[in-house]
Design a protein around this motif. Structure first.
Motif, PDB file in Angstrom:
ATOM      1  N   VAL A 113       0.851  -1.196   0.000  1.00  0.00           N
ATOM      2  CA  VAL A 113       0.000   0.000   0.000  1.00  0.00           C
ATOM      3  C   VAL A 113       0.880   1.237   0.000  1.00  0.00           C
ATOM      4  CG1 VAL A 113      -1.835   1.268   1.170  1.00  0.00           C
ATOM      5  CG2 VAL A 113      -1.810  -1.234   1.258  1.00  0.00           C
ATOM      6  N   LEU A 114       0.656   2.133  -0.946  1.00  0.00           N
ATOM      7  CA  LEU A 114       1.400   3.393  -1.046  1.00  0.00           C
ATOM      8  C   LEU A 114       0.521   4.551  -0.604  1.00  0.00           C
ATOM      9  CD1 LEU A 114       3.158   3.056  -4.539  1.00  0.00           C
ATOM     10  CD2 LEU A 114       4.102   2.522  -2.299  1.00  0.00           C
ATOM     11  N   ASP A 115       1.148   5.560  -0.007  1.00  0.00           N
ATOM     12  CA  ASP A 115       0.365   6.734   0.389  1.00  0.00           C
ATOM     13  C   ASP A 115      -0.112   7.506  -0.843  1.00  0.00           C
ATOM     14  OD1 ASP A 115       2.869   7.564  -0.353  1.00  0.00           O
ATOM     15  OD2 ASP A 115       3.140   8.979   1.300  1.00  0.00           O
ATOM     16  N   GLU A 116       0.721   7.524  -1.901  1.00  0.00           N
ATOM     17  CA  GLU A 116       0.326   8.139  -3.165  1.00  0.00           C
ATOM     18  C   GLU A 116       1.256   7.656  -4.270  1.00  0.00           C
ATOM     19  OE1 GLU A 116       0.746  12.337  -3.275  1.00  0.00           O
ATOM     20  OE2 GLU A 116       2.803  12.343  -2.540  1.00  0.00           O
ATOM     21  N   LEU A 117       0.805   7.798  -5.511  1.00  0.00           N
ATOM     22  CA  LEU A 117       1.612   7.414  -6.668  1.00  0.00           C
ATOM     23  C   LEU A 117       1.265   8.330  -7.821  1.00  0.00           C
ATOM     24  CD1 LEU A 117       3.630   5.434  -7.981  1.00  0.00           C
ATOM     25  CD2 LEU A 117       1.680   4.010  -8.607  1.00  0.00           C
ATOM     26  N   ASN A 118       2.209   9.139  -8.206  1.00  0.00           N
ATOM     27  CA  ASN A 118       2.021  10.048  -9.341  1.00  0.00           C
ATOM     28  C   ASN A 118       3.379  10.579  -9.780  1.00  0.00           C
ATOM     29  OD1 ASN A 118       0.791  11.521 -11.328  1.00  0.00           O
ATOM     30  ND2 ASN A 118      -0.596  12.632  -9.980  1.00  0.00           N
ATOM     31  N   PHE A 119       3.425  11.064 -11.001  1.00  0.00           N
ATOM     32  CA  PHE A 119       4.663  11.601 -11.557  1.00  0.00           C
ATOM     33  C   PHE A 119       4.364  12.935 -12.226  1.00  0.00           C
ATOM     34  CE2 PHE A 119       4.879   6.925 -11.906  1.00  0.00           C
ATOM     35  CZ  PHE A 119       5.952   6.683 -11.047  1.00  0.00           C
ATOM     36  N   GLU A 120       5.375  13.798 -12.247  1.00  0.00           N
ATOM     37  CA  GLU A 120       5.196  15.087 -12.896  1.00  0.00           C
ATOM     38  C   GLU A 120       5.040  14.929 -14.406  1.00  0.00           C
ATOM     39  OE1 GLU A 120       8.419  17.584 -11.805  1.00  0.00           O
ATOM     40  OE2 GLU A 120       7.851  17.706  -9.685  1.00  0.00           O
ATOM     41  N   ALA A 121       5.729  13.924 -14.948  1.00  0.00           N
ATOM     42  CA  ALA A 121       5.643  13.642 -16.380  1.00  0.00           C
ATOM     43  C   ALA A 121       5.755  12.133 -16.568  1.00  0.00           C
ATOM     44  CB  ALA A 121       6.769  14.358 -17.136  1.00  0.00           C
ATOM     45  N   PRO A 122       5.208  11.591 -17.661  1.00  0.00           N
ATOM     46  CA  PRO A 122       5.303  10.141 -17.887  1.00  0.00           C
ATOM     47  C   PRO A 122       6.737   9.701 -18.168  1.00  0.00           C
ATOM     48  CG  PRO A 122       4.297  11.234 -19.780  1.00  0.00           C
ATOM     49  CD  PRO A 122       4.419  12.261 -18.719  1.00  0.00           C
ATOM     50  N   LYS A 123       7.327   8.978 -17.225  1.00  0.00           N
ATOM     51  CA  LYS A 123       8.706   8.486 -17.369  1.00  0.00           C
ATOM     52  C   LYS A 123       8.769   7.031 -16.904  1.00  0.00           C
ATOM     53  CE  LYS A 123      11.153  12.202 -18.616  1.00  0.00           C
ATOM     54  NZ  LYS A 123      12.038  12.233 -19.796  1.00  0.00           N
ATOM     55  N   THR A 124       9.062   6.125 -17.819  1.00  0.00           N
ATOM     56  CA  THR A 124       9.178   4.712 -17.456  1.00  0.00           C
ATOM     57  C   THR A 124      10.300   4.519 -16.445  1.00  0.00           C
ATOM     58  OG1 THR A 124       8.392   4.073 -19.657  1.00  0.00           O
ATOM     59  CG2 THR A 124       9.526   2.396 -18.374  1.00  0.00           C
ATOM     60  N   LYS A 125      11.364   5.299 -16.579  1.00  0.00           N
ATOM     61  CA  LYS A 125      12.515   5.195 -15.668  1.00  0.00           C
ATOM     62  C   LYS A 125      12.091   5.483 -14.226  1.00  0.00           C
ATOM     63  CE  LYS A 125      16.279   7.029 -17.173  1.00  0.00           C
ATOM     64  NZ  LYS A 125      17.305   8.047 -17.549  1.00  0.00           N
ATOM     65  N   GLU A 126      11.185   6.448 -14.043  1.00  0.00           N
ATOM     66  CA  GLU A 126      10.723   6.785 -12.696  1.00  0.00           C
ATOM     67  C   GLU A 126       9.886   5.648 -12.101  1.00  0.00           C
ATOM     68  OE1 GLU A 126      11.518   9.457 -10.890  1.00  0.00           O
ATOM     69  OE2 GLU A 126      12.891   9.985 -12.532  1.00  0.00           O
ATOM     70  N   MET A 127       9.072   5.003 -12.927  1.00  0.00           N
ATOM     71  CA  MET A 127       8.265   3.883 -12.440  1.00  0.00           C
ATOM     72  C   MET A 127       9.151   2.710 -12.056  1.00  0.00           C
ATOM     73  SD  MET A 127       5.120   3.168 -11.798  1.00  0.00           S
ATOM     74  CE  MET A 127       4.609   1.697 -10.912  1.00  0.00           C
ATOM     75  N   ILE A 128      10.198   2.466 -12.841  1.00  0.00           N
ATOM     76  CA  ILE A 128      11.139   1.387 -12.519  1.00  0.00           C
ATOM     77  C   ILE A 128      11.845   1.685 -11.206  1.00  0.00           C
ATOM     78  CG2 ILE A 128      13.289   0.277 -13.243  1.00  0.00           C
ATOM     79  CD1 ILE A 128      12.352   0.566 -16.129  1.00  0.00           C
TER      80      ILE A 128
END
Length: 207
Positions: free
Chosen positions: A125-140
């Motif tokens: 469970v995460l408190d939140e999940l979002n990114f400023e821009a779509p980046k696969t590297k950030e998700m990894i």
């Protein structure tokens, strides 16, 4: 209610969250899970297979040889199902394989899968999940921080475009909104990553 440690995107603790026992703490019902998975797979079938019958196969308008006197079996057409290039007896025709299943059984199956994942410590469970821009590297980077390997189901409260675009190219990772969670995808995933908002939405729908 079961208490689960909530993490942030860096993998550090961000408090705890209580999960409702009637959804995340029941005794799994394997029969319901099997029935719902079977129904899901049947509903995915296109049902476009087709074979030609006697009335559809090309040729065979003339009797190949006379009825008697040849010593051979009597034949009325070279497109007999017994001959090479002939029609198919009782062959498949386009049809729908879909059927419905009771709503209570679907709910029981989903709760069973979620409960088994909690028991196996395969829900994060995460408190939140979002990114400023779509980046696969950030998700990894997030998956590595959470020690997630292999197949994973990433569930957010609502469709977040940056999360979907960041995760969809990672092999084995399936992003979706809470309303789209189903038994097959949940069972197929090694780990289920839920945001706090997704937990609230799931409990609201299944409670």
């Amino acid at each position: 209610m079961a208490k689960v440690t909530m993490l942030n995107m860096a993998g550090a603790e961000a408090g705890t969250i209580e999960l409702k026992d009637e959804i995340f703490g029941i005794t799994p019902n394997e029969n319901a899970v099997h029935a719902v998975v079977k129904n899901y797979l049947a509903n995915q079938r296109q049902g476009t297979q087709s074979a030609k019958t006697r009335g559809e196969v090309r040729g065979g308008g003339r009797k190949p040889f006379r009825q008697k006197g040849t010593g051979r079996a009597r034949v009325g057409t070279i497109r007999s199902p017994l001959w090479r290039g002939g029609a198919i007896i009782f062959g498949p025709k386009p049809r729908s394989y879909s059927y419905s299943i009771p709503k209570k059984k679907r709910r029981l199956a989903l709760c069973s899968v979620l409960s088994s994942k909690v028991a196996e410590n395969n829900i994060i469970v995460l408190d939140e999940l979002n990114f400023e821009a779509p980046k696969t590297k950030e998700m990894i980077k997030v998956l590595n921080a959470l020690n997630v390997e292999g197949k994973a189901l990433v569930v957010t409260g609502e469709v977040i475009d940056n999360v979907v675009l960041s995760a969809r190219n990672i092999p084995g990772v399936l992003p979706m909104a809470a309303e789209g969670v189903n038994v097959y995808d949940a069972l197929n995933a090694g780990k289920i990553i839920l945001t706090k908002d997704a937990v609230a939405k799931i409990e609201e729908v299944l409670a």
